[in-house]
Design an enzyme around this catalytic site. Structure first.
Site, PDB file in Angstrom:
ATOM      1  N   GLU A 254       0.813  -1.243   0.024  1.00 28.70           N
ATOM      2  CA  GLU A 254       0.005  -0.081  -0.097  1.00 28.70           C
ATOM      3  C   GLU A 254       0.825   1.438   0.043  1.00 28.70           C
ATOM      4  OE1 GLU A 254      -3.306  -0.223  -0.012  1.00 28.70           O
ATOM      5  OE2 GLU A 254      -3.474  -2.633   0.363  1.00 28.70           O
ATOM      6  N   CYS A 293      -2.787   8.481   3.421  1.00 27.18           N
ATOM      7  CA  CYS A 293      -2.505   7.681   2.102  1.00 27.18           C
ATOM      8  C   CYS A 293      -3.555   7.913   1.267  1.00 27.18           C
ATOM      9  CB  CYS A 293      -2.069   6.243   2.375  1.00 27.18           C
ATOM     10  SG  CYS A 293      -3.365   5.484   3.568  1.00 27.18           S
TER      11      CYS A 293
END
Ligand code: NAP
Length: 688
Positions: A254, A293
């Site tokens: 990720e 993120c």
């Protein structure tokens, strides 16, 4: 104070050079830490040989109850984590996402215990017929990997980052080694200390590294899984690690992502969606000081509205109070540290090659309750890139802080194409109240996104936000976002299980899956199966019922009772061009009459009928046919006793389980006319 690593059942201080961990707002030293001198090979071996076997022995319901107990235990201690979290620069709202969001992941995964079966492994899908007569069939089981889940996490969510991943691997029956980013590892350590002290997890289920990862990856093996959250550059480097390639170790990444938020063409000033959009973007820039993120880095707006949006966002950002998150009224805290701020400024310099600042100050910021020199504070920055096709930095460079870029689009196709310039993102949002716009955007851009949100007035009150991944939905994204897929409810758990095809006879596959397969040997019980308690029932226990002759009167009576007077049941002259050769009995009559045949009426261990899982009417039944039922115990699912509460309904504290029954209704030729799986709740003998 020096932080300690938790390895092989011991808290161990690392040797050698110590990293200094500082309060993000005051610059004060919180702790030092190091992972020097740790034997990472021994750590992984311990997880594989001590934690793994214990977790694998547990069933899904047992693992789920373990997660729930842990979640409740941590919730009781949450105030302690909030106090520490302030030191990372996080406000109360930021910390809520990290702490209670993380614990929420434990709760959400615990609930999966009701959907994954009763065994330590998962039975995937349905049996597959692989022979003409059905004596040879196939199926799939998914068993826990016999390795370790190695989690290398980013600095921004020291708790959520650990729990969102561990919840899933523990549910799957796999132990974890967690390596949080060093800079905020003191918060992770505080929680791990509590987790270990609780004794809720079996020994070896969790180990912690506070410090650098050293040669950890040199020791991973083929049954292990590595997950990484962090920058794309570190991620790409780790993904190429020889050991991961040699041992075919799955690597879930990720990484940075240039997520977009789009103002739909219909969402003009004065609409609710316009206001929601401004609010959402403002929140995205300032929440967690932009260190998310999923943060909306690219703001796409119809070109004629750029100025309006710029002014509205400027106003909103201008009202944000920045400072020490412990001070009254502060809504945006500090970045995690000065090094992070330098990183953000470096990325900003890149972005500024093609964009201009339309809100914020690169060099100064007013702060509340803090010394601006000591903390890692920064002003929110709104950039404008007037030509996003020509100046592509905005689609390639991520400033991991309170920085977003406003860009114009010409029409919706243009907006879709611009989002794709991000080369794969975790999430995209569109603010629109027009279904056609939402369809065009989502169907057009979904290939490049892991999650998509349609923001409008109908969901606004309960909206969890562009930036919030949810435990039950997939988190991850293609391309630049790393190609990873985390969480997603059951989908997440399956990442830690090995899917194996199994082939054999129906009886053999019944034994392996603990689910009765059609055509397998069965056992006619002496007593009616409804007289047996949960523990006394075995998979394959069967009742063969009496027979019933279906008559035209049955059809008439059922039509009168149910009100279902569909022509195929009632009108013999209307059947031209249909599959029927005469008035056909209602499928629901066949199933209802089947119940009349298999139900044993007197009060006994069966508490209630829970529903029907599948039901197929496979062959028409005409008056004159005879039906009979083969009623077989297909699967048993344990249920836990609910604690007695004032508002729990009568009987809620009865120890019981769910029994799935295969209802196979055959006609006088022995062919199946209806097939269903029904569920009953069955009392246990043992009421403790
Ligand atoms: P980072 O520098 O890439 O570090 C991430 C993790 O990797 C840290 O635990 C770090 O440990 C570790 N690491 C660094 N070098 C390593 C090596 N050679 N071997 C093994 N581990 C190593 O990222 P970060 O600064 O912590 O996080 C910020 C970035 O993460 C941003 O770019 C953001 O977009 C991204 N992020 C993505 C997501 C997502 O879900 N997609 C979530 C959060 C953050 P040390 O701290 O000890 O160096």
């Amino acid at each position: 104070m020096q932080l300690k690593n938790y390895i092989a059942g011991q808290w161990v201080a690392g040797t050698g050079k110590q990293a200094e961990l500082l309060d993000a707002s005051t610059g004060e030293l919180i702790a030092t830490t190091s992972s020097g001198g740790l034997d990472f090979a021994a750590m992984l071996h311990y997880a594989r040989t001590v934690g793994g076997p214990k977790l694998r022995k547990m069933t899904f319901p047992e693992r789920g109850r373990m997660l729930k107990a842990l979640a409740l235990y941590l919730m009781e201690r949450k105030d302690k984590y909030y106090t520490i979290s302030y030191k990372t620069g996080a406000t109360k709202a930021d910390s809520w996402v990290d702490i209670e969001g993380g614990i929420g992941n434990l709760f959400a995964n615990a609930s999966l215990r009701r959907t994954l079966g009763n065994m330590p492994f998962y039975v995937d899908g349905e049996a597959i017929k692989t022979s003409k007569t059905g004596t040879f069939i196939g199926h799939h089981i998914m068993v826990p990997k016999e390795g370790v889940a190695v989690h290398i996490n980013a600095f921004n969510f020291p708790i959520w980052g650990m729990l969102e991943k561990c919840a899933v691997n523990w549910m799957a029956g796999v132990p974890a080694v967690v390596k949080p980013a060093t800079v905020t590892s003191y918060l992770t350590e505080a929680m791990v200390k509590d987790i270990i002290a609780s004794g809720i997890l079996p020994e070896g289920a969790l180990q912690l590294i506070v410090g650098s990862a050293g040669d950890l990856l040199d020791h991973v093996m083929h049954q292990d899984v590595v997950t990484f959250t962090g920058s794309a550059s570190t991620g790409r480097m780790l993904k190429r690690h020889d050991r991961l390639i040699d041992e075919s170790v799955p690597f879930n990444m990720e990484a940075d992502s240039l997520n977009a938020i789009v103002l739909g063409p219909d969402a003009v000033p004065g609409t609710e969606e316009y206001d929601l959009f401004i609010k959402e973007v403002g929140r995205e820039i300032t929440l967690k000081c932009g260190q998310r993120c999923t943060g909306a880095r690219r703001i796409l707006v119809p070109q004629n509205l750029i100025e309006d949006v710029q002014i509205a966002l400027g106003k909103r950002l201008g009202s944000t109070v920045i400072g020490d998150p412990r001070a009254e009224g502060v809504r945006m805290g500090a970045l995690a540290g000065k090094a992070q701020r330098e990183e953000v400024k470096r990325a900003l310099a890149e972005l500024l090659k093609a964009s201009q600042v339309v809100y914020g100050d690169l060099d100064s910021v007013n702060v509340t309750g803090a010394d601006v020199q000591k903390g890692a504070f920064m002003s929110p920055i709104l950039l404008l890139n007037p030509d996003p096709w020509k100046n592509q930095q905005s689609h390639n460079v991520e400033a991991f802080g309170p920085v977003s870029t406003l860009m114009p689009y010409t029409d919706l196709d243009d907006a879709v194409a611009l989002t794709k310039l991000g080369k794969g993102s975790l999430v995209a949002t569109i603010a629109t109240y027009d279904d056609k716009t939402a369809q065009q955007f989502v169907w057009g851009a979904a290939s490049h996104h892991g999650r998509m949100l349609v923001l409008n007035r109908d969901m606004a009150k309960e909206n969890t936000g562009h930036g919030s991944p949810l435990a039950t939905l997939v988190h991850g994204g293609p391309g630049r976002a790393g190609g990873g897929e985390e969480m997603g409810g059951k989908r997440g758990v399956l990442h830690y299980l090995q899917r194996t095809a199994i082939q054999g006879s129906p009886t053999g596959i019944t034994a392996l899956t603990q689910q009765y397969q059609q055509g397998a040997r069965y056992h006619i019980t002496e007593q009616h199966p409804f007289r047996l308690h949960f523990e006394e029932l075995n998979i394959g226990d069967t009742l063969i019922t009496e027979k019933h002759l279906v008559t035209l009167q049955n059809v008439e009576d059922f039509a009168a009772l149910s009100g279902d007077r569909f022509y195929a049941h009632m009108d013999a002259n209307s059947l031209d061009g249909t599959p029927f050769t005469g008035r056909v009995a209602h499928g629901y009559f066949i199933l209802s009459r089947a119940a009349g045949l298999f139900v044993d009426p007197p009060k006994g261990p069966v508490l209630l009928n829970y529903g029907i899982e599948e039901c197929r009417f496979l062959k028409p039944v005409y008056p004159g046919s005879t039906i009979q039922v083969k009623f077989t115990c297909r699967e048993k699912l344990d249920q836990e006793k609910r604690p007695k509460t004032a508002d729990s309904p009568k009987g809620a504290d009865v120890a019981r389980g769910i029994v799935k029954w295969l209802v196979d209704v055959v006609d006088e030729t022995g062919e199946t006319v209806a097939l269903a799986t029904i569920l009953t709740m069955v009392k246990k003998l043992d009421q403790k």
